[in-house]
Structures are given as C-alpha cells and as structure tokens.
Design an enzyme around this catalytic site. Structure first.
Site, mmCIF file in Angstrom:
data_model
loop_
_atom_site.group_PDB
_atom_site.id
_atom_site.type_symbol
_atom_site.label_atom_id
_atom_site.label_comp_id
_atom_site.label_asym_id
_atom_site.label_seq_id
_atom_site.Cartn_x
_atom_site.Cartn_y
_atom_site.Cartn_z
ATOM 1 N N GLU A 85 36.645 73.979 47.391
ATOM 2 C CA GLU A 85 36.127 73.225 46.240
ATOM 3 C C GLU A 85 34.601 73.244 46.251
ATOM 4 O OE1 GLU A 85 37.951 72.166 43.877
ATOM 5 O OE2 GLU A 85 39.975 72.136 44.753
ATOM 6 N N CYS A 149 41.199 63.104 46.864
ATOM 7 C CA CYS A 149 40.503 64.286 47.385
ATOM 8 C C CYS A 149 39.100 64.366 46.786
ATOM 9 C CB CYS A 149 41.275 65.554 47.030
ATOM 10 S SG CYS A 149 42.837 65.698 47.915
#
Length: 209
Positions: A85, A149
């Site tokens: 990410e 998250c």
C-alpha cells in the site's frame, strides 16, 4: 544494547469478521521465525481490530522502539497477491470495529492531511521482489480500504513522517500458505530497508559536499 543493530517493528491483526484466523498475524509470526538477519532486531505485535486500541498502540511502538521502520500487515479477502500500500487516508472510517465502535469524526487525525504517502517507493519494492523469483505475486495499491488497516497505516505514517509501510496479504491458502507469506514478508521488508539505506546514503552525501 548493540547500537549497530537496527530495529524493525512488524504488526499483524487479530481475527475479525469472517477472518477467524487472520492471515496477517500468521504471516508475521512466520516472519519472526525467519528473522531479518543478525543486524536487525525484529519485534512483532498483534494489533486489536479496534480504532481506540490502535490510537494508543501505534504511538507507543514508535516511542518504545524508535524503529528504523514499522511495517503493518493486514488481510484482505479480495486480495490474490501480496499487496504493497502506497498511502494511508484520513477520512471515511464508517465501519464498526470488533468492539462495535467507529470514530465520531470518521477520521484518523483531526486536521491531518487527507492522504499521506510512505517515503518508501512501493513500485521499486514490488519490482525487486518480483525479480527475485520468490514465487509469490506482489502488486501495488493506492487504497488500503478505509477500515482498521488504512486507519493504522495513516496513524503510523502521520507519526513517523512517512517511515511506515503497509502490506495486505490474501487469506491463508488463497493461494499462498503461511510459509509463502512469511517468505514474501521477509523479502519485502529487506528490500524496504535497502531502499531506506540508499535514500539516507544520498542525504548524507549531500551534506558532505
């Protein structure tokens, strides 16, 4: 304490929803067995799937260890690759956590920027790990999903001025087993540390001239 050792903290999450076994924590425990080499002091933590717990735990990890890098790992039921990410987002937290809570403001840090990018070039990490022939597919994403998250990642990026990373793993067996995921995390974290070293090397060179 041996000052030549560098500290890395890697976190996974506890079970939630349909993830009765959370692949992220399984993968992180596997990484702990493998280690990151003798020069790296690796600490692992299981993070509760609760916004308020994250708000106290993440700062305490940075304050306690002053790590070179913190890597948070989470599971994504939609992922079929190990996903790096690039950024964390501040707004849009409407999903209830394991204690049926969500932040009233629906944001991580009131007044914080909308989006914070990691200082680590995830495309570069992805290319290097892919080229190493690990046998685990790695990809890059710009959306960590607006749940715990993303919330954890943004909080960590904010506190560390970008010296954090987030990795999403697929559920165990879809398609990778825990050993595959542990090996993938090991390779990813080692590449991240190499890139940080190179970036810091360049900064030091600039100071010398």
């Amino acid at each position: 304490m041996d000052n030549s050792k560098r500290t890395v903290v890697v976190t996974g999450f506890e079970p939630f929803g349909e993830h009765t076994i959370n692949a992220s924590w399984v993968a992180v425990q596997e990484l702990k067995k493998l280690g990151l080499g003798k020069d790296i002091d690796l600490h692992v933590y299981e993070v509760p799937v609760e916004y308020q717990a994250v708000q106290s735990l993440v700062p305490s990890l940075w304050n306690q260890y002053h790590p070179q890098l913190v890597v948070h790992v989470g599971v994504s039921g939609m992922a079929t690759t190990v996903t790096l990410e690039k950024c964390g987002r501040n707004h849009g937290y409407k999903g209830l956590d394991n204690s049926r809570f969500c932040p009233h403001s629906q944001c991580c840090i009131e007044g914080g920027p909308d989006c914070i990018d990691s200082v680590i070039d995830m495309e570069s990490v992805c290319k290097r790990v892919t080229a190493s022939g690990l046998g685990v597919a790695v990809s890059v994403s710009k959306d960590a999903g607006r749940y715990l998250c993303d919330f954890t990642y943004y909080t960590s990026l904010y506190l560390s001025r970008g010296r954090s990373a987030f990795v999403h793993v697929p559920p165990i067996g879809k398609p990778y087993n825990e050993v595959d995921l542990g090996r993938a995390l090991q390779a990813i974290v080692q590449e991240m540390l190499d890139l940080l070293d190179q970036a810091e090397g360049k900064i030091h060179c600039q100071h010398v001239h």
